[in-house]
Design a protein around this motif. Structure first.
Motif, PDB file in Angstrom:
ATOM      1  N   GLY A  11       3.933 -11.026 -36.914  1.00  0.00           N
ATOM      2  CA  GLY A  11       4.846 -11.813 -36.088  1.00  0.00           C
ATOM      3  C   GLY A  11       4.558 -11.633 -34.613  1.00  0.00           C
ATOM      4  O   GLY A  11       4.557 -12.580 -33.844  1.00  0.00           O
ATOM      5  N   ALA A  12       4.269 -10.404 -34.204  1.00  0.00           N
ATOM      6  CA  ALA A  12       3.951 -10.133 -32.800  1.00  0.00           C
ATOM      7  C   ALA A  12       2.686 -10.864 -32.393  1.00  0.00           C
ATOM      8  O   ALA A  12       2.608 -11.423 -31.298  1.00  0.00           O
ATOM      9  CB  ALA A  12       3.800  -8.630 -32.572  1.00  0.00           C
ATOM     10  N   ASP A  70       8.417  -6.960 -22.633  1.00  0.00           N
ATOM     11  CA  ASP A  70       9.403  -5.890 -22.745  1.00  0.00           C
ATOM     12  C   ASP A  70      10.132  -5.970 -24.080  1.00  0.00           C
ATOM     13  O   ASP A  70      10.450  -4.944 -24.682  1.00  0.00           O
ATOM     14  CB  ASP A  70      10.409  -5.950 -21.592  1.00  0.00           C
ATOM     15  N   ASP A  71      10.394  -7.178 -24.546  1.00  0.00           N
ATOM     16  CA  ASP A  71      11.045  -7.356 -25.846  1.00  0.00           C
ATOM     17  C   ASP A  71      10.065  -7.112 -26.989  1.00  0.00           C
ATOM     18  O   ASP A  71      10.408  -6.504 -27.997  1.00  0.00           O
ATOM     19  CB  ASP A  71      11.616  -8.770 -25.979  1.00  0.00           C
ATOM     20  N   ALA A 106      -4.487  -3.592 -21.651  1.00  0.00           N
ATOM     21  CA  ALA A 106      -3.901  -3.288 -22.958  1.00  0.00           C
ATOM     22  C   ALA A 106      -3.130  -1.966 -22.907  1.00  0.00           C
ATOM     23  O   ALA A 106      -1.997  -1.862 -23.394  1.00  0.00           O
ATOM     24  CB  ALA A 106      -4.986  -3.235 -24.029  1.00  0.00           C
ATOM     25  N   ASP A 107      -3.732  -0.960 -22.287  1.00  0.00           N
ATOM     26  CA  ASP A 107      -3.077   0.342 -22.158  1.00  0.00           C
ATOM     27  C   ASP A 107      -1.840   0.243 -21.264  1.00  0.00           C
ATOM     28  O   ASP A 107      -0.778   0.787 -21.593  1.00  0.00           O
ATOM     29  CB  ASP A 107      -4.047   1.381 -21.597  1.00  0.00           C
ATOM     30  N   TYR A 108      -1.980  -0.481 -20.158  1.00  0.00           N
ATOM     31  CA  TYR A 108      -0.861  -0.635 -19.219  1.00  0.00           C
ATOM     32  C   TYR A 108       0.328  -1.309 -19.884  1.00  0.00           C
ATOM     33  O   TYR A 108       1.475  -0.834 -19.775  1.00  0.00           O
ATOM     34  CB  TYR A 108      -1.318  -1.429 -17.992  1.00  0.00           C
ATOM     35  N   VAL A 109       0.095  -2.410 -20.570  1.00  0.00           N
ATOM     36  CA  VAL A 109       1.189  -3.137 -21.214  1.00  0.00           C
ATOM     37  C   VAL A 109       1.837  -2.271 -22.286  1.00  0.00           C
ATOM     38  O   VAL A 109       3.056  -2.134 -22.325  1.00  0.00           O
ATOM     39  CB  VAL A 109       0.710  -4.480 -21.804  1.00  0.00           C
ATOM     40  N   GLY A 114       9.002  -2.490 -22.170  1.00  0.00           N
ATOM     41  CA  GLY A 114      10.307  -2.036 -22.637  1.00  0.00           C
ATOM     42  C   GLY A 114      10.794  -0.744 -22.014  1.00  0.00           C
ATOM     43  O   GLY A 114      11.801  -0.198 -22.439  1.00  0.00           O
ATOM     44  N   LYS A 115      10.109  -0.253 -20.998  1.00  0.00           N
ATOM     45  CA  LYS A 115      10.482   1.048 -20.436  1.00  0.00           C
ATOM     46  C   LYS A 115      11.109   0.976 -19.059  1.00  0.00           C
ATOM     47  O   LYS A 115      11.399   1.990 -18.468  1.00  0.00           O
ATOM     48  CB  LYS A 115       9.247   1.939 -20.402  1.00  0.00           C
TER      49      LYS A 115
END
Length: 116
Positions: A11-12, A70-71, A106-109, A114-115
């Motif tokens: 789904g993601a 974030d979601d 990719a690492d940053y996201v 969500g933080k």
């Protein structure tokens, strides 16, 4: 039978595939202006290439075209795959961003979604 985690990952991926849009000048990726050592700055790469479409509080972005990261809270592998391959309205950034820039974003996201 698919596990809930498998279904969530699928789904993601489908949600991320809906990213893209904006004018050519807004969506044309700009390589990060990296310092020595070839290390890419994930925050800078995100701001220059992703913030127009995606919401990510850590970056101060409020894009409405792609999914709200974030979601979604995608892991680094999903972000990397989607960034390299694109899908739906999201363009592929392979060949537009270096492998190091793709990994950095990719690492940053995944570390920041969500933080904030």
């Amino acid at each position: 039978m698919k596990t809930p985690a498998c279904i969530a990952a699928l789904g993601a991926a489908l949600v991320l595939a809906a990213c893209g849009g904006g004018s050519d000048s807004e969506s044309t990726p700009t390589p990060a202006q990296g310092g020595g050592g070839g290390t890419a700055d994930g925050a800078q790469v995100f701001t220059q290439n992703c913030a127009n479409c995606h919401t990510l509080a850590a970056a101060g972005s409020k894009g409405q075209v792609g999914p709200n990261l974030d979601d979604l809270r995608p892991g680094p592998d999903l972000v990397k795959t989607q960034t390299e391959n694109g899908g739906g309205a999201m363009p592929s950034f392979k060949g537009k961003l270096s492998d190091a820039e793709i990994q950095a974003v990719a690492d940053y996201v995944s570390e920041n979604a969500g933080k904030s």
